[in-house]
Design a protein around this motif. Structure first.
Motif, PDB file in Angstrom:
ATOM      1  N   SER A 107       0.843  -1.183   0.000  1.00 20.78           N
ATOM      2  CA  SER A 107       0.000   0.000   0.000  1.00 20.78           C
ATOM      3  C   SER A 107       0.882   1.237   0.000  1.00 20.78           C
ATOM      4  O   SER A 107       2.086   1.163   0.142  1.00 20.78           O
ATOM      5  CB  SER A 107      -0.940  -0.001   1.204  1.00 20.78           C
ATOM      6  OG  SER A 107      -0.198   0.168   2.386  1.00 20.78           O
ATOM      7  N   SER A 151      -2.360   5.914   2.607  1.00 19.48           N
ATOM      8  CA  SER A 151      -3.392   5.171   3.323  1.00 19.48           C
ATOM      9  C   SER A 151      -3.687   5.787   4.677  1.00 19.48           C
ATOM     10  O   SER A 151      -4.794   5.704   5.166  1.00 19.48           O
ATOM     11  CB  SER A 151      -2.954   3.726   3.532  1.00 19.48           C
ATOM     12  OG  SER A 151      -2.792   3.080   2.306  1.00 19.48           O
ATOM     13  N   THR A 180     -16.064  -0.437   3.375  1.00 21.75           N
ATOM     14  CA  THR A 180     -14.800  -0.535   2.653  1.00 21.75           C
ATOM     15  C   THR A 180     -14.366   0.821   2.130  1.00 21.75           C
ATOM     16  O   THR A 180     -15.178   1.577   1.603  1.00 21.75           O
ATOM     17  CB  THR A 180     -14.949  -1.494   1.461  1.00 21.75           C
ATOM     18  OG1 THR A 180     -15.457  -2.734   1.935  1.00 21.75           O
ATOM     19  CG2 THR A 180     -13.636  -1.715   0.742  1.00 21.75           C
ATOM     20  N   ARG A 198     -12.018   2.021  -0.728  1.00 19.12           N
ATOM     21  CA  ARG A 198     -11.321   1.498  -1.899  1.00 19.12           C
ATOM     22  C   ARG A 198      -9.836   1.810  -1.828  1.00 19.12           C
ATOM     23  O   ARG A 198      -9.426   2.882  -1.385  1.00 19.12           O
ATOM     24  CB  ARG A 198     -11.929   2.124  -3.159  1.00 19.12           C
ATOM     25  CG  ARG A 198     -11.494   1.494  -4.462  1.00 19.12           C
ATOM     26  CD  ARG A 198     -12.224   2.105  -5.658  1.00 19.12           C
ATOM     27  NE  ARG A 198     -12.201   3.563  -5.673  1.00 19.12           N
ATOM     28  CZ  ARG A 198     -11.166   4.295  -6.069  1.00 19.12           C
ATOM     29  NH1 ARG A 198     -10.061   3.717  -6.478  1.00 19.12           N
ATOM     30  NH2 ARG A 198     -11.221   5.613  -6.048  1.00 19.12           N
ATOM     31  N   THR A 199      -9.023   0.852  -2.217  1.00 20.62           N
ATOM     32  CA  THR A 199      -7.576   1.029  -2.249  1.00 20.62           C
ATOM     33  C   THR A 199      -7.122   0.913  -3.701  1.00 20.62           C
ATOM     34  O   THR A 199      -7.214  -0.169  -4.283  1.00 20.62           O
ATOM     35  CB  THR A 199      -6.862  -0.047  -1.392  1.00 20.62           C
ATOM     36  OG1 THR A 199      -7.370   0.016  -0.058  1.00 20.62           O
ATOM     37  CG2 THR A 199      -5.364   0.178  -1.380  1.00 20.62           C
ATOM     38  N   GLU A 201      -5.583  -2.332  -5.721  1.00 18.53           N
ATOM     39  CA  GLU A 201      -5.964  -3.609  -5.101  1.00 18.53           C
ATOM     40  C   GLU A 201      -7.077  -4.250  -5.916  1.00 18.53           C
ATOM     41  O   GLU A 201      -8.010  -3.582  -6.336  1.00 18.53           O
ATOM     42  CB  GLU A 201      -6.463  -3.397  -3.662  1.00 18.53           C
ATOM     43  CG  GLU A 201      -5.395  -2.970  -2.693  1.00 18.53           C
ATOM     44  CD  GLU A 201      -4.481  -4.109  -2.277  1.00 18.53           C
ATOM     45  OE1 GLU A 201      -4.865  -5.288  -2.409  1.00 18.53           O
ATOM     46  OE2 GLU A 201      -3.367  -3.799  -1.837  1.00 18.53           O
ATOM     47  N   ASP A 230      -8.950  -6.655  -4.618  1.00 15.78           N
ATOM     48  CA  ASP A 230     -10.021  -7.025  -3.687  1.00 15.78           C
ATOM     49  C   ASP A 230     -10.368  -5.800  -2.830  1.00 15.78           C
ATOM     50  O   ASP A 230     -10.042  -4.678  -3.192  1.00 15.78           O
ATOM     51  CB  ASP A 230      -9.601  -8.220  -2.826  1.00 15.78           C
ATOM     52  CG  ASP A 230      -8.362  -7.941  -1.984  1.00 15.78           C
ATOM     53  OD1 ASP A 230      -7.875  -6.781  -1.978  1.00 15.78           O
ATOM     54  OD2 ASP A 230      -7.883  -8.867  -1.326  1.00 15.78           O
ATOM     55  N   ARG A 231     -10.982  -6.008  -1.698  1.00 15.26           N
ATOM     56  CA  ARG A 231     -11.411  -4.901  -0.853  1.00 15.26           C
ATOM     57  C   ARG A 231     -10.251  -4.148  -0.219  1.00 15.26           C
ATOM     58  O   ARG A 231     -10.422  -3.035   0.257  1.00 15.26           O
ATOM     59  CB  ARG A 231     -12.339  -5.413   0.259  1.00 15.26           C
ATOM     60  CG  ARG A 231     -13.667  -5.878  -0.252  1.00 15.26           C
ATOM     61  CD  ARG A 231     -14.512  -6.494   0.851  1.00 15.26           C
ATOM     62  NE  ARG A 231     -14.899  -5.505   1.837  1.00 15.26           N
ATOM     63  CZ  ARG A 231     -15.192  -5.810   3.100  1.00 15.26           C
ATOM     64  NH1 ARG A 231     -15.131  -7.056   3.522  1.00 15.26           N
ATOM     65  NH2 ARG A 231     -15.549  -4.872   3.942  1.00 15.26           N
ATOM     66  N   GLY A 232      -9.083  -4.728  -0.181  1.00 14.01           N
ATOM     67  CA  GLY A 232      -7.954  -4.044   0.444  1.00 14.01           C
ATOM     68  C   GLY A 232      -8.098  -4.031   1.962  1.00 14.01           C
ATOM     69  O   GLY A 232      -8.948  -4.704   2.535  1.00 14.01           O
ATOM     70  N   ARG A 245      -8.288  -1.066   3.983  1.00 10.71           N
ATOM     71  CA  ARG A 245      -8.806   0.162   4.592  1.00 10.71           C
ATOM     72  C   ARG A 245     -10.316   0.070   4.820  1.00 10.71           C
ATOM     73  O   ARG A 245     -11.051  -0.414   3.971  1.00 10.71           O
ATOM     74  CB  ARG A 245      -8.472   1.359   3.705  1.00 10.71           C
ATOM     75  CG  ARG A 245      -6.972   1.465   3.474  1.00 10.71           C
ATOM     76  CD  ARG A 245      -6.550   2.693   2.717  1.00 10.71           C
ATOM     77  NE  ARG A 245      -7.166   2.838   1.408  1.00 10.71           N
ATOM     78  CZ  ARG A 245      -6.969   3.887   0.609  1.00 10.71           C
ATOM     79  NH1 ARG A 245      -6.172   4.857   0.991  1.00 10.71           N
ATOM     80  NH2 ARG A 245      -7.553   3.954  -0.565  1.00 10.71           N
ATOM     81  N   HIS A 263      -6.466  -2.689   8.216  1.00 10.52           N
ATOM     82  CA  HIS A 263      -7.364  -3.809   8.539  1.00 10.52           C
ATOM     83  C   HIS A 263      -7.425  -4.109  10.031  1.00 10.52           C
ATOM     84  O   HIS A 263      -7.123  -5.210  10.481  1.00 10.52           O
ATOM     85  CB  HIS A 263      -6.989  -5.063   7.734  1.00 10.52           C
ATOM     86  CG  HIS A 263      -8.150  -6.007   7.575  1.00 10.52           C
ATOM     87  ND1 HIS A 263      -8.272  -7.154   8.306  1.00 10.52           N
ATOM     88  CD2 HIS A 263      -9.234  -5.947   6.773  1.00 10.52           C
ATOM     89  CE1 HIS A 263      -9.394  -7.783   7.971  1.00 10.52           C
ATOM     90  NE2 HIS A 263      -9.982  -7.061   7.034  1.00 10.52           N
TER      91      HIS A 263
END
Length: 154
Positions: free
Chosen positions: A40, A44, A115, A117-118, A121, A123-125, A127, A143
Motif C-alpha cells: 500500500s 493510506s 470498505t 477502496r484502495t 488492489e 479485492d477490498r484491500g 482500509r 485492517h
C-alpha cells in the motif's frame, strides 16, 4: 574450553543488551506513523495536523483526525455513508464485532464497517471506516491493526 565459556557469556550479554534496547525503543513515545501494510502507499494513513495527538472526543483514547486529512477514497466512503449508499461491496454495512478491542466497547451490533477502496488492489484491500450507532466514525488504514477517530466537519 575456557575460551568457549567466555564467548558464550559474551554472546548472552550481547543478546540481553540488544533485547533491552528493543524494549526501551518500543516504549518511548514520540511521533510515530501507523503501520502501512505491504503493497500500500503512505497515502493510506491520514495526514496529521500540527496537533498530532489531539484527544478523541468520544473518550476512545484514539488519535482524532479531521475527515479532510483522510485519503480521498476514505472521504468518498464517508459521503456514501452520509447518503446511505449504494455501496460498491456486498460486505459494506456488515456488523463489525470489535474483536481487537481497539474501539470503545459497545453492545454487539453497535458498529458497522464500510470498505475504503484502495487503488491498485483487486479485492477490498485493508482500509475501512467503522461507524457506531451514535454516529461515531473510525478509520483503519491497516485492517483493524490501528484506528483513528474521525472528526467530521474538519
Amino acid at each position: 574450553m575456557r575460551g568457549i565459556g567466555r564467548l558464550l557469556a559474551l554472546a548472552a550479554v550481547l543478546v540481553l543488551v540488544v533485547g533491552l534496547g528493543m524494549v526501551l525503543s518500543s516504549t518511548q513515545e514520540g511521533p510515530v506513523s501507523p503501520p502501512v501494510p505491504a503493497g500500500s502507499t503512505a497515502a493510506s494513513a491520514p495526514v496529521r495536523s500540527t496537533a498530532a495527538s489531539a484527544p478523541a472526543v468520544d473518550g476512545s483514547g484514539l488519535e482524532a483526525v479531521p475527515a479532510s486529512s483522510l485519503p480521498p477514497e476514505a472521504r468518498e466512503t464517508l459521503a456514501l455513508i452520509a447518503r446511505g449508499g449504494p455501496y460498491p461491496y456486498s460486505r459494506d454495512g456488515a456488523v463489525f464485532s470489535n474483536f481487537e478491542r481497539l474501539l470503545p466497547r459497545k453492545p454487539s451490533g453497535y458498529y458497522k464497517e464500510f470498505t475504503v477502496r484502495t487503488p491498485g488492489e483487486s479485492d477490498r484491500g485493508a482500509r475501512r471506516i467503522v461507524v457506531g450507532e451514535s454516529g461515531d466514525k473510525y478509520y483503519t488504514p491497516d485492517h483493524y491493526d490501528s484506528f483513528f477517530h474521525i472528526l467530521e466537519g474538519k
